[in-house]
Design an enzyme around this catalytic site. Sequence first.
Site, short mmCIF file in Angstrom:
data_model
loop_
_atom_site.label_atom_id
_atom_site.label_comp_id
_atom_site.label_asym_id
_atom_site.label_seq_id
_atom_site.Cartn_x
_atom_site.Cartn_y
_atom_site.Cartn_z
N HIS A 1 0.83 -1.22 0.00
CA HIS A 1 0.00 0.00 0.00
C HIS A 1 0.86 1.27 0.00
O HIS A 1 0.44 2.30 0.51
CB HIS A 1 -0.95 0.04 1.20
CG HIS A 1 -1.70 -1.22 1.43
ND1 HIS A 1 -2.92 -1.49 0.86
CD2 HIS A 1 -1.37 -2.33 2.15
CE1 HIS A 1 -3.34 -2.70 1.23
NE2 HIS A 1 -2.41 -3.24 2.00
N SER B 1 14.54 21.64 -16.92
CA SER B 1 13.31 22.40 -17.13
C SER B 1 13.67 23.66 -17.90
O SER B 1 14.76 24.21 -17.74
CB SER B 1 12.72 22.76 -15.77
OG SER B 1 11.94 23.92 -15.87
N LYS C 1 15.96 22.24 -11.78
CA LYS C 1 15.28 20.95 -11.96
C LYS C 1 16.11 19.89 -12.67
O LYS C 1 16.86 20.17 -13.60
CB LYS C 1 13.99 21.13 -12.77
CG LYS C 1 12.89 21.91 -12.11
CD LYS C 1 12.25 21.23 -10.91
CE LYS C 1 11.58 19.92 -11.20
NZ LYS C 1 10.22 20.10 -11.75
N GLU D 1 9.28 8.53 -17.01
CA GLU D 1 7.92 9.03 -17.23
C GLU D 1 7.41 8.67 -18.62
O GLU D 1 6.28 8.23 -18.81
CB GLU D 1 7.87 10.55 -17.06
CG GLU D 1 7.91 10.97 -15.60
CD GLU D 1 8.14 12.47 -15.42
OE1 GLU D 1 7.79 12.98 -14.36
OE2 GLU D 1 8.66 13.14 -16.34
N TYR E 1 -10.32 -13.86 -45.38
CA TYR E 1 -9.67 -12.56 -45.41
C TYR E 1 -10.68 -11.43 -45.62
O TYR E 1 -11.62 -11.54 -46.41
CB TYR E 1 -8.61 -12.50 -46.53
CG TYR E 1 -7.94 -11.14 -46.59
CD1 TYR E 1 -6.86 -10.85 -45.77
CD2 TYR E 1 -8.45 -10.12 -47.40
CE1 TYR E 1 -6.28 -9.59 -45.77
CE2 TYR E 1 -7.87 -8.86 -47.42
CZ TYR E 1 -6.79 -8.60 -46.59
OH TYR E 1 -6.22 -7.36 -46.59
N GLN F 1 -6.00 -5.36 -42.94
CA GLN F 1 -4.86 -4.50 -43.31
C GLN F 1 -4.51 -3.54 -42.15
O GLN F 1 -3.41 -3.04 -42.07
CB GLN F 1 -5.21 -3.71 -44.57
CG GLN F 1 -4.12 -2.78 -45.05
CD GLN F 1 -4.39 -2.31 -46.47
OE1 GLN F 1 -4.27 -3.06 -47.42
NE2 GLN F 1 -4.78 -1.05 -46.61
N1 ARG Z 1 -2.51 -4.97 -48.35
C1 ARG Z 1 -3.28 -6.08 -47.94
C2 ARG Z 1 -3.14 -6.28 -46.41
O1 ARG Z 1 -2.26 -5.72 -45.87
C3 ARG Z 1 -2.79 -7.32 -48.61
C4 ARG Z 1 -3.81 -8.38 -48.84
C5 ARG Z 1 -4.84 -7.86 -49.73
N2 ARG Z 1 -5.67 -8.89 -50.26
C6 ARG Z 1 -6.78 -8.59 -50.91
N3 ARG Z 1 -7.43 -9.53 -51.39
N4 ARG Z 1 -7.20 -7.35 -50.99
O2 ARG Z 1 -3.92 -6.96 -45.78
#
Ligand code: ARG
Length: 461
Positions: free
Chosen positions: A156, A277, A283, A290, A317, A322
Amino acid sequence: MEKMWSGRFKQNAASLLDDFNASIMFDRKLYQEDINGSIAHAGMLEKQGILTQDELKLIVDGLNQVRSEIEDGSFEWKISDEDLHMGIEKRLTSIIGDTGGKLHTARSRNDQVALDFRTYVLRKNKEISTLIVSLLEVIIDVAGKHTDTLLPGMTHLQHAQPINFGFHMLAYASMFKRDIERFESSFERNNISPIGCAALAGTPHNIDREFTANALGFNSVSVNCLDTVSDRDFALEILFNISTMMMHISRLSEEVILWSSYEFGFVELSDEYSTGSSIMPQKKNPDVPELLRGKTGRVNGNLIALLTVMKGLPLAYNKDTQEDKEGVFDSVETAEISLEILARALESMSVKKENMMKASKKGHLSATDLADYLVDKCGIPFRQAHFITGHAVARCEELGIDITDMSYAELHKIDERIGEDVMDLLDLRNSMNARMSQGGTATEKTEEQLKYFKNYVEGLK
Ligand code: ARG
């Protein structure tokens, strides 16, 4: 500007879209990973009879030329190329002609970016853990000089029991050892090749994923392509590992800031790692710890940002992904500089033993030893012993003294079962050295811990 993917489009993309859509300004950092990945992929295509030997040679020479151009600064990074994958492939094709267009057989940018980014993150897991080892060495060094330097151990932020400064520093050694282990285990878990997954479903081409994985130094090949192209757990792990490590750095920084204040006066940062400072000439400010404490906020932000990006994504994907890179780059760079500067600041910091000793004389640090004495020597249940000791402390407060300065006569007045042999136990150094249990603060036990961490570091070499 005509895009590589523009076959089915009737109009060119708006230039505003170029700026918004592109990642080439930041993913260019992955050029080594991208080129190495392409060379390995092309090697596999040749082995499988998909490329001829001559085509492979053309592609590899061309890619190496692109690499030199990037390194000598003559490569032109164009927003209109969208990302580094297309920028590099386009330049390759302009150097070697149509054969350049064969490189992308059985591959997609989806597995390509998964490969590049994963390889970068794996490398950074190793590089960061090496930097933590260097910091650990500095901590061990500082600890080794102070296994007998008394300092008030706190809970504490209130004086609790006497410990030594070496023991205190080795608490941080424990944290940083866990960090090293975390980066290492992330490396092992994620050392799996994504390349060959193509867009999401694999490819009808007769590829050999094991071959490419071997060429790139991976341990194994990923199991399910749909997961692989959308998996960013490896990136989340490094962000988490960095956040946890920075949290440790921040806690140590907080202590260094407190310790450098006049109120504590336990340490003094070197001039080299302090700042002044602009208005107050007297200072000397602890800007380094920090800022370390402050930068912990941004790495936490990067972790939360990527968790949030990932949480709603359907398979596989999506372009959202990205957004994974900049936060990781930022956290990695923050971690690297933080580890280096903390090591330098600690190594050049001076430890003011006398002030630590003076502070230890406040707050009745050895009061628990009086209670333990009443238990051990007088067979008094600990709860009662605690109560009696509380009276002794109250009396000290009345007298304006620390329990270490209380006379035997006064102690005896509190409880006549207290014998003169208690006096030795109340001595601060004796109190510290009495804590001989495993992992305790006694100098002897601290030395054992020191040896443990030294052996650990030796074992890593
Ligand atoms: N620039 C894209 C990324 O960083 C690469 C992959 C893109 N693929 C796609 N099908 N658009 O994720």
